[in-house]
Design a protein around this motif. Structure first.
Motif, PDB file in Angstrom:
ATOM      1  N   ARG A 106       0.842  -1.209   0.000  1.00  0.00           N
ATOM      2  CA  ARG A 106       0.000   0.000   0.000  1.00  0.00           C
ATOM      3  C   ARG A 106       0.871   1.251   0.000  1.00  0.00           C
ATOM      4  O   ARG A 106       0.601   2.226  -0.719  1.00  0.00           O
ATOM      5  CB  ARG A 106      -0.904   0.012   1.239  1.00  0.00           C
ATOM      6  CG  ARG A 106      -1.977  -1.062   1.271  1.00  0.00           C
ATOM      7  CD  ARG A 106      -2.995  -0.740   2.355  1.00  0.00           C
ATOM      8  NE  ARG A 106      -3.747  -1.920   2.742  1.00  0.00           N
ATOM      9  CZ  ARG A 106      -3.513  -2.631   3.847  1.00  0.00           C
ATOM     10  NH1 ARG A 106      -2.545  -2.265   4.671  1.00  0.00           N
ATOM     11  NH2 ARG A 106      -4.242  -3.688   4.126  1.00  0.00           N
ATOM     12  N   LEU A 107       1.943   1.236   0.815  1.00  0.00           N
ATOM     13  CA  LEU A 107       2.843   2.380   0.866  1.00  0.00           C
ATOM     14  C   LEU A 107       3.560   2.584  -0.465  1.00  0.00           C
ATOM     15  O   LEU A 107       3.806   3.720  -0.884  1.00  0.00           O
ATOM     16  CB  LEU A 107       3.864   2.201   1.996  1.00  0.00           C
ATOM     17  CG  LEU A 107       3.303   2.183   3.429  1.00  0.00           C
ATOM     18  CD1 LEU A 107       4.426   1.979   4.433  1.00  0.00           C
ATOM     19  CD2 LEU A 107       2.548   3.473   3.732  1.00  0.00           C
ATOM     20  N   GLN A 108       3.869   1.478  -1.134  1.00  0.00           N
ATOM     21  CA  GLN A 108       4.521   1.582  -2.438  1.00  0.00           C
ATOM     22  C   GLN A 108       3.588   2.258  -3.452  1.00  0.00           C
ATOM     23  O   GLN A 108       4.025   3.104  -4.244  1.00  0.00           O
ATOM     24  CB  GLN A 108       4.920   0.190  -2.920  1.00  0.00           C
ATOM     25  CG  GLN A 108       5.792   0.209  -4.169  1.00  0.00           C
ATOM     26  CD  GLN A 108       6.415  -1.151  -4.425  1.00  0.00           C
ATOM     27  OE1 GLN A 108       5.981  -2.168  -3.914  1.00  0.00           O
ATOM     28  NE2 GLN A 108       7.459  -1.172  -5.225  1.00  0.00           N
ATOM     29  N   GLN A 109       2.323   1.912  -3.405  1.00  0.00           N
ATOM     30  CA  GLN A 109       1.350   2.576  -4.284  1.00  0.00           C
ATOM     31  C   GLN A 109       1.246   4.056  -3.943  1.00  0.00           C
ATOM     32  O   GLN A 109       1.141   4.913  -4.835  1.00  0.00           O
ATOM     33  CB  GLN A 109      -0.019   1.905  -4.149  1.00  0.00           C
ATOM     34  CG  GLN A 109      -0.077   0.510  -4.763  1.00  0.00           C
ATOM     35  CD  GLN A 109      -1.460  -0.115  -4.620  1.00  0.00           C
ATOM     36  OE1 GLN A 109      -2.262   0.290  -3.786  1.00  0.00           O
ATOM     37  NE2 GLN A 109      -1.717  -1.125  -5.436  1.00  0.00           N
TER      38      GLN A 109
ATOM     39  N   PRO B 277       4.357  11.130  -4.758  1.00  0.00           N
ATOM     40  CA  PRO B 277       5.803  11.175  -4.465  1.00  0.00           C
ATOM     41  C   PRO B 277       6.120  12.201  -3.384  1.00  0.00           C
ATOM     42  O   PRO B 277       5.535  13.291  -3.358  1.00  0.00           O
ATOM     43  CB  PRO B 277       6.415  11.592  -5.818  1.00  0.00           C
ATOM     44  CG  PRO B 277       5.390  11.217  -6.846  1.00  0.00           C
ATOM     45  CD  PRO B 277       4.063  11.401  -6.176  1.00  0.00           C
ATOM     46  N   GLY B 278       7.020  11.825  -2.476  1.00  0.00           N
ATOM     47  CA  GLY B 278       7.421  12.735  -1.417  1.00  0.00           C
ATOM     48  C   GLY B 278       6.506  12.749  -0.212  1.00  0.00           C
ATOM     49  O   GLY B 278       6.735  13.509   0.736  1.00  0.00           O
ATOM     50  N   SER B 279       5.470  11.919  -0.227  1.00  0.00           N
ATOM     51  CA  SER B 279       4.505  11.937   0.880  1.00  0.00           C
ATOM     52  C   SER B 279       4.955  11.111   2.072  1.00  0.00           C
ATOM     53  O   SER B 279       4.324  11.160   3.132  1.00  0.00           O
ATOM     54  CB  SER B 279       3.143  11.438   0.395  1.00  0.00           C
ATOM     55  OG  SER B 279       3.234  10.082  -0.048  1.00  0.00           O
ATOM     56  N   LEU B 280       6.020  10.353   1.912  1.00  0.00           N
ATOM     57  CA  LEU B 280       6.526   9.497   2.982  1.00  0.00           C
ATOM     58  C   LEU B 280       7.979   9.865   3.282  1.00  0.00           C
ATOM     59  O   LEU B 280       8.651  10.475   2.440  1.00  0.00           O
ATOM     60  CB  LEU B 280       6.419   8.019   2.573  1.00  0.00           C
ATOM     61  CG  LEU B 280       4.991   7.482   2.370  1.00  0.00           C
ATOM     62  CD1 LEU B 280       5.016   6.084   1.758  1.00  0.00           C
ATOM     63  CD2 LEU B 280       4.228   7.467   3.694  1.00  0.00           C
ATOM     64  N   PRO B 281       8.488   9.483   4.446  1.00  0.00           N
ATOM     65  CA  PRO B 281       9.865   9.863   4.809  1.00  0.00           C
ATOM     66  C   PRO B 281      10.940   9.037   4.107  1.00  0.00           C
ATOM     67  O   PRO B 281      12.089   9.037   4.535  1.00  0.00           O
ATOM     68  CB  PRO B 281       9.892   9.633   6.327  1.00  0.00           C
ATOM     69  CG  PRO B 281       8.842   8.625   6.595  1.00  0.00           C
ATOM     70  CD  PRO B 281       7.766   8.863   5.576  1.00  0.00           C
TER      71      PRO B 281
ATOM     72  N   ARG C  78       6.291  -0.166  12.626  1.00  0.00           N
ATOM     73  CA  ARG C  78       6.886   1.152  12.857  1.00  0.00           C
ATOM     74  C   ARG C  78       8.174   1.315  12.056  1.00  0.00           C
ATOM     75  O   ARG C  78       8.452   2.388  11.504  1.00  0.00           O
ATOM     76  CB  ARG C  78       7.154   1.346  14.356  1.00  0.00           C
ATOM     77  CG  ARG C  78       5.900   1.494  15.201  1.00  0.00           C
ATOM     78  CD  ARG C  78       5.148   2.789  14.901  1.00  0.00           C
ATOM     79  NE  ARG C  78       5.945   3.960  15.245  1.00  0.00           N
ATOM     80  CZ  ARG C  78       5.963   4.538  16.444  1.00  0.00           C
ATOM     81  NH1 ARG C  78       5.207   4.059  17.423  1.00  0.00           N
ATOM     82  NH2 ARG C  78       6.707   5.597  16.663  1.00  0.00           N
ATOM     83  N   LEU C  79       8.964   0.248  11.978  1.00  0.00           N
ATOM     84  CA  LEU C  79      10.186   0.283  11.183  1.00  0.00           C
ATOM     85  C   LEU C  79       9.859   0.547   9.715  1.00  0.00           C
ATOM     86  O   LEU C  79      10.506   1.368   9.049  1.00  0.00           O
ATOM     87  CB  LEU C  79      10.937  -1.045  11.328  1.00  0.00           C
ATOM     88  CG  LEU C  79      12.223  -1.214  10.500  1.00  0.00           C
ATOM     89  CD1 LEU C  79      13.305  -0.257  11.004  1.00  0.00           C
ATOM     90  CD2 LEU C  79      12.716  -2.656  10.577  1.00  0.00           C
ATOM     91  N   LEU C  80       8.837  -0.148   9.205  1.00  0.00           N
ATOM     92  CA  LEU C  80       8.409   0.042   7.816  1.00  0.00           C
ATOM     93  C   LEU C  80       7.965   1.479   7.574  1.00  0.00           C
ATOM     94  O   LEU C  80       8.382   2.119   6.592  1.00  0.00           O
ATOM     95  CB  LEU C  80       7.273  -0.937   7.498  1.00  0.00           C
ATOM     96  CG  LEU C  80       6.497  -0.694   6.210  1.00  0.00           C
ATOM     97  CD1 LEU C  80       7.411  -0.831   4.995  1.00  0.00           C
ATOM     98  CD2 LEU C  80       5.313  -1.661   6.105  1.00  0.00           C
ATOM     99  N   GLU C  81       7.140   2.007   8.458  1.00  0.00           N
ATOM    100  CA  GLU C  81       6.574   3.344   8.247  1.00  0.00           C
ATOM    101  C   GLU C  81       7.616   4.449   8.397  1.00  0.00           C
ATOM    102  O   GLU C  81       7.476   5.524   7.811  1.00  0.00           O
ATOM    103  CB  GLU C  81       5.411   3.557   9.216  1.00  0.00           C
ATOM    104  CG  GLU C  81       4.206   2.676   8.865  1.00  0.00           C
ATOM    105  CD  GLU C  81       3.153   2.640   9.957  1.00  0.00           C
ATOM    106  OE1 GLU C  81       3.447   3.142  11.081  1.00  0.00           O
ATOM    107  OE2 GLU C  81       2.052   2.125   9.708  1.00  0.00           O
TER     108      GLU C  81
END
Length: 474
Positions: free
Chosen positions: A31-34, A40-44, A427-430
């Motif tokens: 889901r995070l990959q999608q 783009p840029g919405s995640l750390p 938490r590690l993934l996020e």
């Protein structure tokens, strides 16, 4: 009307089955990959790094040139008639492709084959086994499969009649075994590897678990051994293997030897010995021990996971039992031809004097040295982190560190209704985009005096008082 298909009326064996390396955390990672693709840029982080499963080429490992040249020529045989092919492909790749095509009816890699696999390719695999072990091997004992996993499922179908049939499996274990045992309606009998002794396998532990299962009326049919270990990375010593073989012989157990990491040895004082070689070297012949050895093109230095090639070598079974194995194989028609060709190639790579040998050896050595280097680097990194310890990586492709979570993290996990190790992995993934597998996914249980989190099969829940190991890929 109620829906005709609902979770409540599905096969309970499917509901019971779990496969942690492709479970909740991986689904969330997808889901995070999608999200990264659409926002783009919405995640750390900028990418997802999948360290949940041994999948080398997804992490940048390049395929071995000789293997891919042979596959290309086999799949497009008209290239063999073109003069320019001689300048684009090595001479031994051309000759190997011609030899392989001569064994395939109609030279057609898109056609069905014999259910056990193409005879000429099984001959090549048997020759490679004989060269590796120093003992004869027979093509009739080889069943070529779509990776090692279908072979494991076939043996579970063969051996498990109901929940009163059990299979001894190592804990921690690769979840394929617990999943396939659940799907086929049997009972997993755990035996526990000792982290304090480098994930040692003790015969006394095997005997204890076997006797306990038998006292409960369970007919224990087989022993699973993973060598080199997954997810623990240990390599069994030869004398330990001898004891295991004698144990199976004396107790009337089928020995199921998962040997897919046989090329992945990273320490100088250990080497791989197949269980068939061990059995023959101590004098056990064909009729003394039922033994199934699994190999795959997905691991080693080749890492051809997506090609789905592998085989199982079956020895010590009667002709009537082998007929039943063949029947199971026939239901699936045959394994894919590309995987069959690759299985024959990994067991018969270029030899010294062949045109491709120097390049092949350089690629092989480079990949294995890189894996060993990264395994050591990750091992050292874990052991230098506060609250984390990790055994030495001797082989395979994984590390299984012990992570001591503070009480506040355990309480936060409880508030989120998550197992502490799963909470940590999420938490590690996020935070980083790194995908790992919680240690409880490998079956470790709290009652075994182990220093990490465990899944309690009786209670069906996590014990938050324990520490939680996570899998990592070097």
């Amino acid at each position: 009307m109620a829906p005709s298909v609902a979770v409540e009326n599905l096969n309970p064996k499917v509901l019971k089955c779990e496969y942690a390396v492709r479970g909740e955390i991986v689904i969330h990672a997808q889901r995070l990959q999608q999200q990264l693709q659409t926002q783009p840029g919405s995640l750390p982080f900028d990418e997802i790094l999948y360290c949940n499963i041994g999948n080398p080429q997804s992490l940048g490992q390049q395929p071995v040139t000789f293997f891919r040249e042979v596959l290309a020529l086999c799949d497009h045989p008209s290239l063999l008639e073109k003069e320019e092919t001689k300048s684009l492909f090595s001479a031994d790749a051309i000759s190997r492709a011609k030899r392989i095509l001569s064994t395939i009816p109609g030279r057609a890699t898109g056609a069905y084959s014999h259910s056990q696999g193409i005879k000429g390719l099984r001959d090549a695999i048997a020759a490679g086994i004989a060269l590796r072990d120093g003992f004869p091997a027979n093509a009739d004992d080889i069943f070529v499969t779509d990776g090692a996993s279908p072979g494991v499922h076939m043996m579970m179908q063969l051996l498990l009649r109901d929940e009163k049939d059990g299979i001894l499996c190592p804990i921690p274990q690769y979840p394929l075994y617990s999943a396939s045992i659940a799907l086929h309606g049997g009972t997993l009998i755990p035996y526990y590897l000792d982290e304090k002794t480098g994930w040692g396998l003790e015969i006394s532990e095997l005997k204890k678990q076997l006797e306990d299962a038998r006292s409960k009326g369970i007919d224990v049919r087989a022993l699973v051994v993973i060598n080199p270990g997954n997810p623990t990375g240990q390599v069994l010593a030869e004398d330990n293997q001898c004891d295991i073989v004698r144990f199976c012989k004396n107790e009337g157990l089928v020995l199921l030897a998962d040997e897919v990491y046989q090329e992945n040895i990273y320490v100088d004082d250990k080497k791989f010995n197949s269980f068939k070689k061990i059995a023959r070297s101590i004098g056990y012949g064909e009729d003394d021990l039922p033994l199934v050895s699994f190999q795959s093109v997905s691991k080693g230095y080749y890492g051809e996971c997506g090609k789905r090639g592998g085989y199982m070598e079956i020895t010590g079974f009667s002709a009537s039992v082998r007929e039943q194995v063949y029947k199971i194989a026939s239901v699936n028609l045959c394994s894919n031809i590309t995987g069959q060709i690759l299985a024959s190639l990994i067991m018969n790579p270029p030899k010294e004097g062949d045109e491709s040998y120097a390049a092949y050896k350089a690629e092989k050595d480079g990949i294995l040295q890189s894996l060993a280097r990264r395994a050591k680097a990750l091992e050292d990194a874990f052991n230098n982190l506060e609250g984390i310890s990790c055994n030495k990586a001797e082989g395979a492709m994984y590390l299984f560190p012990q992570i001591h979570l503070p009480q506040k993290a355990i309480e936060a996990a409880k508030a989120a209704k998550k197992a502490p190790d799963a909470f940590y992995a999420l938490r590690l993934l996020e935070a980083t985009g790194i995908v790992v597998v919680p240690g409880s996914g490998f079956g470790q249980v709290s009652s075994r005096n182990m220093a990490y989190q465990v899944h309690d099969p009786a209670a069906g829940r996590q014990d938050p008082r324990r520490d939680h190991p996570l899998q990592g890929v070097p």
